[in-house]
Write a protein that holds these residues in place. Sequence first.
Motif, PDB file in Angstrom:
ATOM      1  N   GLY A 108       0.812  -1.206   0.000  1.00  0.00           N
ATOM      2  CA  GLY A 108       0.000   0.000   0.000  1.00  0.00           C
ATOM      3  C   GLY A 108       0.843   1.252   0.000  1.00  0.00           C
ATOM      4  O   GLY A 108       0.540   2.240  -0.685  1.00  0.00           O
ATOM      5  N   THR A 109       1.907   1.278   0.792  1.00  0.00           N
ATOM      6  CA  THR A 109       2.811   2.421   0.843  1.00  0.00           C
ATOM      7  C   THR A 109       3.489   2.639  -0.510  1.00  0.00           C
ATOM      8  O   THR A 109       3.595   3.770  -0.999  1.00  0.00           O
ATOM      9  N   ILE A 110       3.935   1.540  -1.094  1.00  0.00           N
ATOM     10  CA  ILE A 110       4.630   1.644  -2.388  1.00  0.00           C
ATOM     11  C   ILE A 110       3.676   2.153  -3.459  1.00  0.00           C
ATOM     12  O   ILE A 110       4.012   3.052  -4.248  1.00  0.00           O
ATOM     13  N   GLU A 111       2.452   1.613  -3.490  1.00  0.00           N
ATOM     14  CA  GLU A 111       1.485   2.046  -4.493  1.00  0.00           C
ATOM     15  C   GLU A 111       1.127   3.523  -4.315  1.00  0.00           C
ATOM     16  O   GLU A 111       0.941   4.251  -5.295  1.00  0.00           O
ATOM     17  N   SER A 112       1.029   3.962  -3.073  1.00  0.00           N
ATOM     18  CA  SER A 112       0.727   5.375  -2.827  1.00  0.00           C
ATOM     19  C   SER A 112       1.830   6.267  -3.366  1.00  0.00           C
ATOM     20  O   SER A 112       1.568   7.332  -3.947  1.00  0.00           O
ATOM     21  N   MET A 113       3.074   5.848  -3.224  1.00  0.00           N
ATOM     22  CA  MET A 113       4.181   6.650  -3.731  1.00  0.00           C
ATOM     23  C   MET A 113       4.226   6.616  -5.261  1.00  0.00           C
ATOM     24  O   MET A 113       4.519   7.642  -5.902  1.00  0.00           O
ATOM     25  N   VAL A 114       3.929   5.464  -5.833  1.00  0.00           N
ATOM     26  CA  VAL A 114       3.865   5.382  -7.301  1.00  0.00           C
ATOM     27  C   VAL A 114       2.775   6.310  -7.821  1.00  0.00           C
ATOM     28  O   VAL A 114       2.951   7.022  -8.813  1.00  0.00           O
ATOM     29  N   LYS A 115       1.624   6.310  -7.119  1.00  0.00           N
ATOM     30  CA  LYS A 115       0.516   7.180  -7.503  1.00  0.00           C
ATOM     31  C   LYS A 115       0.905   8.651  -7.387  1.00  0.00           C
ATOM     32  O   LYS A 115       0.462   9.491  -8.190  1.00  0.00           O
ATOM     33  N   ALA A 116       1.737   8.985  -6.422  1.00  0.00           N
ATOM     34  CA  ALA A 116       2.189  10.373  -6.272  1.00  0.00           C
ATOM     35  C   ALA A 116       3.026  10.811  -7.464  1.00  0.00           C
ATOM     36  O   ALA A 116       3.038  11.988  -7.832  1.00  0.00           O
ATOM     37  N   ILE A 117       3.734   9.876  -8.082  1.00  0.00           N
ATOM     38  CA  ILE A 117       4.581  10.212  -9.235  1.00  0.00           C
ATOM     39  C   ILE A 117       3.790  10.117 -10.532  1.00  0.00           C
ATOM     40  O   ILE A 117       3.885  10.991 -11.399  1.00  0.00           O
TER      41      ILE A 117
END
Length: 654
Positions: free
Chosen positions: A612-621
């Motif tokens: 979830g953390t990784i996906e949130s950061m990918v979504k931020a980019i």
Amino acid sequence: MPNFRPGLSGQLCARMVSMSRTSKITMMVVCDLLALPACFLIAMILRGGDLQLARSFGPASYALVTVVTIAAFSVSELYRAVIRFIDQRLLSFTGAALAFAILCVYIVLMVMNEPRFPRSALAIYWFVVFSYVVISRIGLRNLLRAQAGRRTARSDAVAVYGAGDAGASLVQAMRHSDEYRPVCFFDDKRALNERTIAGLRVFDTVRLADVVKSQGIRSIVIALPTAPPERLRDIMQRLGQAGVAVKILSRLVDLHDDRPPGRGSIRELRFEDLLGRPPVPPRLDLFARCVRSKNVLVTGAGGSIGSELCRQIVTLSPQELHLLDHSEYALYTVRQELCARFPALAIHAHLGSVCNGDLVERILREGKIKTVYHAAAYKHVPLVETNIVEGLRNNVLGAQVVASAAARHQVETCVLISSDKAVRPTNIMGASKRIAELIFQAASVRHGAQTTFCMVRFGNVLGSSGSVIPLFQRQIARGGPLTITHPEVSRYFMLIAEAAQLVIQAGAMAKGGDVFVLDMGEPVKIVDLARTMIAMSGLTERTPQNPRGDIEIQFVGLFPGEKLHEELLTEGTVFPSEHPRIMRMKESALRPSVLETCITCLMMACETHERGTIESMVKAIVAEYVPTSPIAPPDIVVDAPAPSLIKKFVPFRI
């Protein structure tokens, strides 16, 4: 030598075929020496109505006419011809040479003012002799062919699809082959149904299955050299219902009615025939611009695209070629192949990961690299989706390392190989490729004056390791089933050679920060491709309507992150390029400083191994990234995102 049937005629034919060329010519001349005086006698009898006129000329006249006629035969190369392959053209030339010789005799007789010789007898003699030549040569040819035509067990009955000029020429050529035995035509034109062309019946394709079974047909050759790929694909699917092997006539120029089909004129149907569009040819003036006399680096050189890139590059006279790959076997294999083909070219193989900054820096520095093609990436969607940390590290960090090193060492051109899955991604692999594009766009903004950065966006590459084609081939070899995620799923396809040529040309056309996309026509439904491959294998699909079929197609559901339909273009501005079939795009990008901070945070998120953390950061980019609900692998526990990290990521959302 052809296989003849036992018997007197068969033994005689076999002996004639086995004779030396000199013996054959001697036998033909002797036969003509005996037959031509008889032809002259018949001409005189026909002219005079009895033997009186024929008796008025002595043996010298008969000998003279025979010598002149044999000289005409020699000039026309009648004695050089292979009787089994004698054709209408040679006979016509022989008749013309004989007519010219008789005309010369006629002129001589007029000059000599010979009153006894009837001039009209010469015309009669021409008809008699030409009839003798046709009857003797064609008769012997047909005898030899009839004996040779007793096919062995390995001669398969074949049908020809297409009863036009190409099909008729193909049938005539097949009749001289020990490999093919044509038995009928198939054609869609109702007007040709039950007609006879080139000695064979024409059947409507609605009777395909029944005729194949009754005639014992083992294969069908498509004789439509100018048929567009869309029609070929449709024909393949219809022929697949008959369960026969399918081949295609590819070289009409090789067909002659007096010899077997040339090598390569009939071949197996290839996947590129079914693309739904003609292959895109390269522009030669663009092709070598970034390669010739330069030191070139290909990352991921052992992969499907990387290795084909190397094969294309070595033909363009680079000064040195450097290969980088983390797979020892793949690197060894491609290096051995290239060195065998171009032993004089300096080829350097570097074993290691593209994420190793020191290694990449050393290669660029010591190799004095001027052009970089960055093909190294993890690209299998399901694997990357269940191994997101390694997928992101390899695809994102690798692009960052290559772009930074290329700028630092003033590489002239640096090309990223991206994917259509980078457009509005629904999976980590596609999102990682979009981040790699953003990295190259940012590098172009920062360092565009000294290094030209660009990106190439691919569809699915036929025959590559990530393509569905090798999977279907393995499944067919095992007897099925062929597994497809959804009956409506479709993809764009391109050839490996097209992909490599696109990459090389993109570097030559790039102005900095460009995204290049190949015009790949219409997308192809995967289920249609599967049915075509079953048909190409000479098998049939097992369905409720055909329970005795060979291969079943099963629909297993979409994988996590998989789209029904891929896209190649976003809402970015599309421009024409120097190549009419390659489009150039300019897309929105992040500021270099913001992107660099985001990637640092992404790598920090990867350290947590929290999806979830990784996906949130990918979504931020990548704001367009819309993840689906993945299936978590056994060794990764998907927990809620860490609140402290989420707070960090919020400021960098675009």
